[in-house]
Design a protein around this motif. Structure first.
Motif, mmCIF file in Angstrom:
data_model
loop_
_atom_site.group_PDB
_atom_site.id
_atom_site.type_symbol
_atom_site.label_atom_id
_atom_site.label_comp_id
_atom_site.label_asym_id
_atom_site.label_seq_id
_atom_site.Cartn_x
_atom_site.Cartn_y
_atom_site.Cartn_z
ATOM 1 N N LEU A 125 -2.040 -10.917 -4.514
ATOM 2 C CA LEU A 125 -2.412 -10.352 -3.228
ATOM 3 C C LEU A 125 -1.441 -9.212 -2.915
ATOM 4 O O LEU A 125 -0.231 -9.428 -2.873
ATOM 5 N N HIS A 126 -1.990 -8.008 -2.735
ATOM 6 C CA HIS A 126 -1.160 -6.824 -2.509
ATOM 7 C C HIS A 126 -1.005 -6.595 -1.000
ATOM 8 O O HIS A 126 -1.992 -6.445 -0.279
ATOM 9 N N VAL A 127 0.244 -6.557 -0.559
ATOM 10 C CA VAL A 127 0.544 -6.462 0.874
ATOM 11 C C VAL A 127 1.254 -5.137 1.149
ATOM 12 O O VAL A 127 2.384 -4.914 0.687
ATOM 13 N N ASP A 128 0.587 -4.254 1.875
ATOM 14 C CA ASP A 128 1.128 -2.918 2.123
ATOM 15 C C ASP A 128 1.939 -2.889 3.411
ATOM 16 O O ASP A 128 1.402 -3.002 4.507
ATOM 17 N N VAL A 129 3.235 -2.708 3.256
ATOM 18 C CA VAL A 129 4.153 -2.686 4.389
ATOM 19 C C VAL A 129 4.522 -1.227 4.688
ATOM 20 O O VAL A 129 5.101 -0.542 3.834
ATOM 21 N N CYS A 156 4.566 -7.488 -2.344
ATOM 22 C CA CYS A 156 4.848 -6.651 -1.172
ATOM 23 C C CYS A 156 5.257 -5.253 -1.600
ATOM 24 O O CYS A 156 6.284 -5.061 -2.262
ATOM 25 N N HIS A 157 4.447 -4.295 -1.209
ATOM 26 C CA HIS A 157 4.676 -2.886 -1.523
ATOM 27 C C HIS A 157 5.326 -2.253 -0.290
ATOM 28 O O HIS A 157 4.664 -2.043 0.717
ATOM 29 N N LEU A 158 6.629 -2.002 -0.393
ATOM 30 C CA LEU A 158 7.364 -1.511 0.767
ATOM 31 C C LEU A 158 7.307 0.015 0.843
ATOM 32 O O LEU A 158 7.988 0.710 0.086
ATOM 33 N N MET A 159 6.498 0.507 1.754
ATOM 34 C CA MET A 159 6.459 1.956 2.007
ATOM 35 C C MET A 159 7.265 2.202 3.263
ATOM 36 O O MET A 159 6.736 2.514 4.339
ATOM 37 N N ILE A 160 8.583 1.990 3.104
ATOM 38 C CA ILE A 160 9.494 2.074 4.255
ATOM 39 C C ILE A 160 10.755 2.829 3.842
ATOM 40 O O ILE A 160 11.119 2.850 2.674
ATOM 41 N N ILE A 189 -1.061 -0.018 -10.792
ATOM 42 C CA ILE A 189 -1.598 1.244 -10.261
ATOM 43 C C ILE A 189 -2.272 0.968 -8.933
ATOM 44 O O ILE A 189 -2.924 -0.067 -8.749
ATOM 45 N N ASP A 190 -2.094 1.908 -7.999
ATOM 46 C CA ASP A 190 -2.472 1.657 -6.609
ATOM 47 C C ASP A 190 -3.015 2.924 -5.963
ATOM 48 O O ASP A 190 -2.295 3.907 -5.831
ATOM 49 N N GLY A 191 -4.289 2.863 -5.578
ATOM 50 C CA GLY A 191 -4.886 3.963 -4.819
ATOM 51 C C GLY A 191 -6.153 4.484 -5.457
ATOM 52 O O GLY A 191 -6.130 5.001 -6.575
HETATM 53 ZN ZN ZN Z 1 -0.048 -0.445 -1.928
#
Ligand code: ZN
Ligand code: DX5
Length: 220
Positions: A31-35, A64-68, A173-175
């Motif tokens: 489960l991919h979680v976009d933060v 958890c994909h941290l975009m922070i 890969i994501d997007g």
């Molecule tokens: Zn992502």
């Protein structure tokens, strides 16, 4: 072996438990979680309390994909909240080696995420300290964007870099991943396939996962 990682960013947050069960029924394992923090990317999504609740609701691998900004300050907290995999952006972290080591020490798989405009050389030194690399095939911030075509070649070059160094790093890969392009990215060497709108934008997320698995399968 590839795995499908549905991104809950495109799910219905008021019906999250049902939406998670639906993709698990289709064969998704991660489960991919976009933060997102509204600083590193121009959007705000979810954080630690939601990850804690997800941990109680599912046995799926939590990614958890941290975009922070300054992910080093928060990465360990995401592991404690229940994440099995945590990725931090190379563009956001001046101390990448330290953060990756801290994620591993806390007991999770450590990942380096890289934006479409950032060359692979930026992660070369840190590669031996990562369990996976997340190649962004859109600019991070929003679901539903179009796949950037040059990403497939970036996956191929990263695969070569990993193999040349005899590492076992996995490629995520994501997007913009959907039934039309999933096969080519798997052939290029991607193993963890994130999809948001191509799953939750469909009438049956369960069927959508099954279709992606079918399309991704490389027959030899
Ligand atoms: Zn992502
Ligand atoms: C974008 C996020 C992605 C997003 C993918 O910033 O990192 O995980 O949810 O969504 P789709 O598959 O719709 O591009």
């Amino acid at each position: 072996m590839f795995e499908i990682a549905p991104s809950i960013l495109s799910a219905d947050f008021a019906r999250l438990a049902d939406d998670i069960q639906a993709v698990e029924n289709g064969g998704a394992t991660i489960l991919h979680v976009d933060v997102m923090d509204g600083h590193f990317v121009p959007n705000i999504t979810i954080g630690l309390p939601v990850v804690r609740s997800l941990r109680k609701a599912t046995k799926m691998t939590l990614d958890c994909h941290l975009m922070i900004s300054e992910p080093g300050v928060y990465a360990e907290q995401f592991v404690k909240a229940g994440a099995d995999m945590v990725s931090v952006h190379v563009e956001a972290d001046a101390h990448l080696h330290r953060t990756l080591s801290a994620i591993r020490a806390a007991g999770a798989k450590a990942g380096i995420a890289i934006n479409p405009g950032t060359p692979l050389v930026a992660l070369e030194e840190a590669l031996p300290f990562a369990d996976f690399v997340l190649i962004m095939s859109v600019n991070p911030g929003f679901g539903g964007q179009a796949f950037i075509e040059t990403s497939t070649d970036k996956v191929r070059r990263l695969r070569r870099m990993i193999d040349d160094r005899r590492l076992s790093t996995r490629i995520e890969i994501d997007g913009g991943i959907d039934a039309s392009n999933i096969h080519e990215v798997v052939e290029a060497g991607a193993e963890i396939l994130v999809a948001g709108s191509a799953i939750y934008g469909k009438p049956s997320p369960t069927e959508a996962v099954r279709e992606l698995i079918d399309k991704a399968t490389v027959w030899v």
